[in-house]
Design an enzyme around this catalytic site. Sequence first.
Site: not given
Length: 333
Positions: A120, A144
């Site tokens: 990501t 995350y």
Amino acid sequence: MTKSPVLVTGGAGYIGSHAVLALRDAGWPVAVIDDLSNGTRDVVPDGVPFFEGSIADRALVDRIFRDQRIGAILHFAGSIVVPESVDKPLEYYANNTLASHALTSAAVAAEVRHIVFSSTAAVYGEPERVPIEEDDPKQPINPYGASKLMTERMLADAAAAHPLNYAALRYFNVAGADPDMRAGQVGKGSTHLIKVAVEAAVGKRDHVAVFGTDYATRDGTCVRDYVHVTDLAAAHVVALERLIERPRENLVLNCGYGTGLSVLEVLDNLDRVVGTPVPRREMPRRPGDPPELVASNRALVETLDWNPGFADIETIVAHALEWERRLLGRSEG
Ligand code: UDP
């Protein structure tokens, strides 16, 4: 190239289900493992072996590798909600980092030699410059992003020590749906701009919020690099093929078009597709949103034979809208 079966973890989820389609369209045999925590069984095509369970279940994964004769993994399974990762960091390190450790350990033991990993843009945190290059500083600002970056590092170290190579694909803002409407985003309670906006367009919400109109950007709203999920899925297939062709090389690649669009530009495009304005409401900034995130995709374009077919925001929102209308017809999502 011998096409050994590919295990898609998280293959019942949004991006994973599109990767299953892309693999099959390119002639790859596929199997799916998904714990259905956020995926739906019915986006997995008939005929694809499906295993409900966790990638941290070593006995299950060992059995799938053996019985399905798996040669490579596309690894999407994981938790993906940034604010939730702040509230439940240990859950994120378990579901993302530890589960990936279990999967990678099983792969090494079973001599599965290639892993394409779903990473990501959150690994960069708040970038010092845009477009972001892969070598730019990685300073994730939430668990995350950190959990994904730790997995990247683990894969790099494992690949140096074992007969394994990997690709870490760092996604920017993924949106849209399969052009043939075989898959799309199903999950309820999504917070992503385009999903929320098309839900408002079909009447599932009464408006779409515009979070922050006072950023130092061209119209005051945040700028992002929106990539069509089908183009992103195609990048996984060509990354896999490259890993197989060059087993000593690893890949770390941003996945975006290298084009930034503001929130208002996205919503203007949606209004054009719908034909009437979708109600908007200006709201304060959402905490943690960087003003601008745009990928440099130079490495992706130079390294892989990637020919995006849907690099156009109107097509992205049109496909997202059509999928949302179908969900409404089935009273799901
Ligand atoms: N955004 C918005 N309204 C929404 C959801 C998102 O204005 O209902 C904005 C958000 O503040 C950000 C951009 O749209 O600037 C993209 O947000 P999204 O959650 O889709 O992806 P992110 O970039 O946070 O991963």
